[in-house]
Design an enzyme around this catalytic site. Structure first.
Site, PDB file in Angstrom:
ATOM      1  N   HIS A   1       0.841  -1.193   0.000  1.00 26.55           N
ATOM      2  CA  HIS A   1       0.000   0.000   0.000  1.00 26.55           C
ATOM      3  C   HIS A   1       0.880   1.248   0.000  1.00 26.55           C
ATOM      4  O   HIS A   1       1.281   1.737   1.059  1.00 26.55           O
ATOM      5  CB  HIS A   1      -0.904   0.007   1.237  1.00 26.55           C
ATOM      6  CG  HIS A   1      -1.823  -1.170   1.324  1.00 26.55           C
ATOM      7  ND1 HIS A   1      -1.376  -2.432   1.656  1.00 26.55           N
ATOM      8  CD2 HIS A   1      -3.161  -1.273   1.124  1.00 26.55           C
ATOM      9  CE1 HIS A   1      -2.405  -3.266   1.665  1.00 26.55           C
ATOM     10  NE2 HIS A   1      -3.503  -2.583   1.346  1.00 26.55           N
TER      11      HIS A   1
ATOM     12  N   HIS B   1      -3.993   3.057  -3.505  1.00 30.69           N
ATOM     13  CA  HIS B   1      -4.238   2.639  -2.128  1.00 30.69           C
ATOM     14  C   HIS B   1      -3.571   1.311  -1.806  1.00 30.69           C
ATOM     15  O   HIS B   1      -2.811   1.215  -0.845  1.00 30.69           O
ATOM     16  CB  HIS B   1      -5.742   2.546  -1.852  1.00 30.69           C
ATOM     17  CG  HIS B   1      -6.083   2.198  -0.438  1.00 30.69           C
ATOM     18  ND1 HIS B   1      -5.935   0.933   0.093  1.00 30.69           N
ATOM     19  CD2 HIS B   1      -6.568   2.953   0.570  1.00 30.69           C
ATOM     20  CE1 HIS B   1      -6.303   0.931   1.357  1.00 30.69           C
ATOM     21  NE2 HIS B   1      -6.695   2.148   1.668  1.00 30.69           N
TER      22      HIS B   1
ATOM     23  N   GLU C   1     -16.903  -4.420  25.013  1.00 28.83           N
ATOM     24  CA  GLU C   1     -16.068  -5.627  25.100  1.00 28.83           C
ATOM     25  C   GLU C   1     -14.869  -5.583  24.154  1.00 28.83           C
ATOM     26  O   GLU C   1     -13.750  -5.939  24.538  1.00 28.83           O
ATOM     27  CB  GLU C   1     -16.909  -6.879  24.809  1.00 28.83           C
ATOM     28  CG  GLU C   1     -17.977  -7.180  25.843  1.00 28.83           C
ATOM     29  CD  GLU C   1     -19.303  -6.494  25.548  1.00 28.83           C
ATOM     30  OE1 GLU C   1     -20.280  -6.764  26.272  1.00 28.83           O
ATOM     31  OE2 GLU C   1     -19.363  -5.694  24.583  1.00 28.83           O
TER      32      GLU C   1
ATOM     33  N   HIS D   1     -27.475 -15.911  25.605  1.00 29.54           N
ATOM     34  CA  HIS D   1     -26.450 -15.711  26.632  1.00 29.54           C
ATOM     35  C   HIS D   1     -25.707 -17.001  26.982  1.00 29.54           C
ATOM     36  O   HIS D   1     -24.740 -16.957  27.750  1.00 29.54           O
ATOM     37  CB  HIS D   1     -27.078 -15.138  27.906  1.00 29.54           C
ATOM     38  CG  HIS D   1     -27.397 -13.676  27.821  1.00 29.54           C
ATOM     39  ND1 HIS D   1     -28.138 -13.138  26.799  1.00 29.54           N
ATOM     40  CD2 HIS D   1     -27.058 -12.642  28.639  1.00 29.54           C
ATOM     41  CE1 HIS D   1     -28.266 -11.836  26.995  1.00 29.54           C
ATOM     42  NE2 HIS D   1     -27.616 -11.502  28.085  1.00 29.54           N
TER      43      HIS D   1
END
Length: 662
Positions: free
Chosen positions: A29, A263, A413, A475
Site C-alpha cells: 500500500h 491505495h 467488550e 447468553h
C-alpha cells in the site's frame, strides 16, 4: 501549501522508499505512506522522544500506526532515523523471514510497539498505552521528580474510524481525560472502493468533540500548521487530541495521487519514473542521499534524551529508592520474588477450607488474595463487575483516582480488550478484563491479537455454559470455548472448583509469554478432595482426579461444572478413572510420560463430558469414544432442567461408559 522545499525533500525520502519497496514486492500500500509523509516528518523529526539505539527505553514516546496497511511508512521512519533496520531489510518487504512484514508485527523490526492491521485496533491499543502512562505516572511520580512522562502518538485512517472499536476506545479515552494521547487522522477521502463520501459521511470533528477530545483541523501537507497543531495538542493536558489532517493519498504520483489506484497496489515502474520527476528525486531505487540521511538521523538526539532521563531516574532512585526498585521490577515484567510461595500458601488455604461455591466467586476470592501482592494488576469489566465478580476490596477506579487499579470499561467488550492489549504492551501492568463468555464474541479479534503478540493479558469469562439458565440461548455459550482453545498461544482454563480456580489465576499471572482465558461458572460447583500430589498436578492442565477401582477399563474426561457430574458417575462404576482437564493447552505441553500416565494409549474406551460443543474433544477420546455435550444452541429454563433436556447427565455418562466397554 507553505512547506519549505527542504522539509518536503526530507519527507520525500519516505515517499520514494514506500513506492520502491511496494514495487519490488509487487504487493503493498504505497498511498498512505506517500500521503502521510509530511505529517511523519514533522512528528518524528521534531517531537517524537525516542532513542533508535535503545528501542525499549522505558520513557520513550509510543508511536502506533493504526492504519497498518501503510507499514512502509513506519519501516521507512525506523530506517531513516537510525534503528537497526537496513536498506536491505526494506528491500525484503513482505518476503518470508524478513523484518518488514506486510503489516507492522511486534517482534520483527525494532521500534514496532504493537501489531496493527485489523483496522481500529491500533488506536485502541494507543488508548491503552496512554492509560498505562497516566496510571503509572500517578502511581510513581513525585511532585519534584516525574520519571514517567511520555506521549502516545497514533496515525489512523478512514478505515480505523469506520470500525466500531474506534468508537468504543475513543469514547472511553475522552471520559478518562487521556491528555497525552495525540492522534493524527489521515483524512484523504479514499479507501479501497474509492471515494469514501458515499459510505462514510460522519462529521468526525463533532464526533470527537462529543467524546471530549480536542480537535484541530490542518492541511496535512503544511509543516508549519502541523507543527502548531502538535504544540497545541501537547499543551492540552486534560483531553486527548485528534489532529484532522487533510491529505492527498499517494501525493507525488502524477496519475494516481488522490485516487484509489494507489491505495493497495504498486504504482508501476512507469508511474514511479514520473513520480520521481514530479518530486525532483534523481536517485535510483532505494538510494537516499547523505544529506537526507543526516537530516533524519535521531541517534544522537535520542541518546541525549535517554541520558537526561537516566540522570533524572538516578536522582529519583537516590531520594525514593523503594519506589525506584518497584518501578524497575514492574517495567521489567518480573513478579515479586515471594509471589509464588504466597500463592501456593493461599492455594493450600483454599484446599483446607473446601468450599462449594461458584467458580466466579472463587475467582474473586483469588483476586482478593493475589491483588494486594501484585500492585501491577489493572483490572476491569465491561459493565458486569457485579456478575463477573472482578472487584475486590482493594480496587479503586482510575476514573476517580488516576493512581487506581480498576477500569470501568462500560459496555465495550471489543474496545476493552484492545485497550488491555495496549496496557500490557506499554509495560508496568498485568491487565485483566472481564465479560460473560458469550460476549467474548464481541472481543474476538482483540483476543486473537493478544495471542498473536504473546501478551500477558488475562481474559476473565463468567457464565460459562447452559448452566447460567434462564437468560437463554443468546447468553448461553456453546462454541466459544472451542474457539478459544483453537487460538494459538492462548491458554484456556475452565476450573471445576475453588482449588482449580486459584491455580488457574496463579498460572495466568505467572505466564509471561502469552494470554490466558479463565472460564468461570455462575452456579455453585462442588469442592473436590485432592492429595497434595494432585494439587501439584493441576498446573499441568490435566490430571487423574479419581483413580480407577480395580483394573482400568475406561476414562472419563471432564472440565468445570461437569467434573462433579463425572465424579457422580464414577461412584457408580468400577474400572473407571476421572481425569479433570482444566487446561488442555498445558496438558499437551507435558512430556510424553506424564501424558501417558494420565491417558494411557491402550485405554481406548474414553468419554468426555462438557457443557459446550462436542467437536473439540474427539482428539482426546478418539473416534471410538463418546462425547457428551452440546450440538445445538441452548434454551431458556432453569439450569437443572437444561442439563436434563440436553442429556448432560450422570445417567448419560454411565450409559456411555457401559456402551464402549461392553
Amino acid at each position: 501549501m507553505t512547506t519549505p522545499l527542504n522539509e518536503r525533500r526530507i519527507a520525500n525520502a519516505i515517499r520514494v522508499l514506500a513506492m520502491d519497496a511496494v514495487q519490488k514486492a509487487n504487493s503493498g500500500h504505497p498511498g498512505a505512506p506517500m500521503g502521510m509523509a509530511d505529517i511523519a516528518e514533522v512528528l518524528w523529526r521534531e517531537f517524537l522522544n525516542h532513542n533508535p539505539s535503545n528501542p525499549q527505553w522505558a520513557n520513550r514516546d509510543r508511536f502506533v500506526l493504526s492504519n497498518g496497511h501503510g507499514s512502509m511508512l513506519h519501516y521507512a521512519l525506523l530506517h531513516l532515523t537510525g534503528y537497526d533496520l537496513s536498506i536491505e531489510d526494506l528491500q525484503q518487504f513482505r518476503q518470508l523471514h524478513s523484518k518488514t512484514p506486510g503489516h507492522p508485527e511486534l517482534g520483527y523490526a525494532p521500534g514496532i510497539e504493537t501489531t496493527t492491521g485489523p483496522l481500529g485496533q491500533g488506536i485502541a491499543n494507543a488508548v491503552g498505552f496512554a492509560l498505562a502512562e497516566k496510571t503509572l505516572a500517578a502511581q510513581f511520580n513525585k511532585d519534584d521528580l516525574s520519571v514517567v512522562d511520555h506521549f502516545t502518538y497514533c496515525f489512523l485512517g478512514d478505515g480505523c474510524l469506520m470500525e466500531g472499536v474506534s468508537h468504543e476506545a475513543c469514547s472511553l479515552a475522552g471520559t478518562l481525560g487521556l491528555g497525552k494521547l495525540i492522534a493524527y487522522y489521515d483524512d484523504n477521502g479514499i479507501s479501497i472502493d474509492g471515494e469514501v463520501e458515499g459510505w462514510f459521511s460522519d462529521d468526525t470533528e463533532q464526533r470527537f468533540h462529543a467524546y471530549g477530545w480536542q480537535v484541530i483541523k490542518v492541511d496535512g501537507h503544511d509543516a508549519y500548521a502541523l507543527r502548531q497543531a502538535t504544540l497545541a495538542a501537547k499543551a492540552e493536558t486534560t483531553k486527548p487530541t485528534l489532529i484532522m489532517c487533510k491529505t492527498i493519498i499517494g501525493l507525488g504520483s502524477p496519475n494516481k495521487q488522490g485516487k484509489e489506484d494507489c491505495h493497495g497496489a504498486p504504482l508501476g515502474n512507469d508511474e514511479i519514473t514520473l513520480t520521481r520527476q514530479a518530486l525532483g528525486w534523481k536517485e535510483e531505487a532505494f538510494v537516499i542521499p547523505a544529506d537526507v540521511y543526516a537530516a533524519w538521523d535521531a541517534k544522537d538526539k535520542g541518546a541525549q534524551s535517554e541520558a537526561a532521563w537516566n540522570d533524572l531516574f538516578a536522582a529519583y532512585a537516590a531520594k525514593y529508592p523503594t519506589e525506584a526498585a518497584e518501578l524497575k521490577r514492574r517495567v521489567s515484567g518480573d513478579l515479586p520474588a515471594d509471589f509464588v510461595a504466597k500463592a501456593d500458601a493461599y492455594i493450600a488455604e483454599v484446599n483446607a477450607k473446601g468450599e462449594t461455591i461458584a467458580t466466579r466467586k472463587a475467582s474473586q476470592n483469588a483476586l482478593q488474595a493475589f491483588g494486594p501482592l501484585l500492585p501491577e494488576i489493572l483490572g476491569g469489566s465491561a459493565d458486569l463487575a457485579g456478575s463477573n465478580l472482578t472487584l475486590w476490596k482493594g480496587c479503586e477506579g482510575v476514573q476517580d483516582n488516576p493512581a487506581g487499579n480498576y477500569v470501568h470499561y462500560g459496555v465495550r467488550e471489543f474496545g476493552m480488550t484492545a485497550i488491555a492489549n495496549g496496557v500490557a504492551l506499554h509495560g508496568g501492568f498485568i491487565p485483566y478484563v472481564a465479560t460473560f463468555l458469550m460476549f467474548m464474541e464481541y472481543a474476538r479479534n482483540a483476543v486473537r491479537m493478544s495471542a498473536l503478540m504473546k501478551q500477558r493479558v488475562i481474559h476473565v469469562y463468567t457464565h460459562d455454559s447452559i448452566g447460567l439458565g434462564e437468560d437463554g440461548p443468546t447468553h448461553q455459550p456453546v462454541e466459544q470455548i472451542a474457539s478459544l482453545r483453537g487460538t494459538p498461544n492462548l491458554n484456556t482454563w475452565r476450573p471445576c472448583d475453588t482449588v482449580e480456580a486459584a491455580i488457574s489465576w496463579k498460572s495466568a499471572l505467572t505466564r509471561a509469554d502469552g494470554p490466558t482465558a479463565l472460564i468461570f461458572s455462575r452456579q455453585n460447583l462442588a469442592f473436590q478432595t485432592r492429595t497434595q500430589a494432585q494439587i501439584d498436578d493441576v498446573a499441568k492442565g490435566g490430571y487423574v482426579l479419581a483413580a480407577e477401582k480395580g483394573a482400568l477399563k475406561a476414562i472419563i474426561i471432564a472440565t468445570g461444572s461437569e467434573v462433579a457430574l463425572a465424579m457422580d458417575a464414577y461412584a457408580q462404576l468400577d474400572g473407571v478413572r476421572v481425569v479433570s482437564m482444566p487446561c488442555a493447552e498445558e496438558f499437551v505441553k507435558q512430556d510424553a510420560a506424564y501424558r501417558e500416565a494420565v491417558l494411557p494409549a491402550n485405554i481406548r474406551a474414553r468419554v468426555a463430558v462438557e457443557a459446550a460443543h462436542v467437536d473439540y474433544w474427539w482428539k482426546f477420546v478418539g473416534l471410538d469414544g463418546r462425547v457428551i455435550g452440546m450440538t445445538t444452541y441452548g434454551e431458556s429454563a432453569p439450569a437443572k432442567d437444561l442439563y436434563q433436556h440436553f442429556g448432560i447427565t450422570v445417567e448419560a455418562v454411565v450409559a456411555a461408559v457401559a456402551e464402549i466397554t461392553a
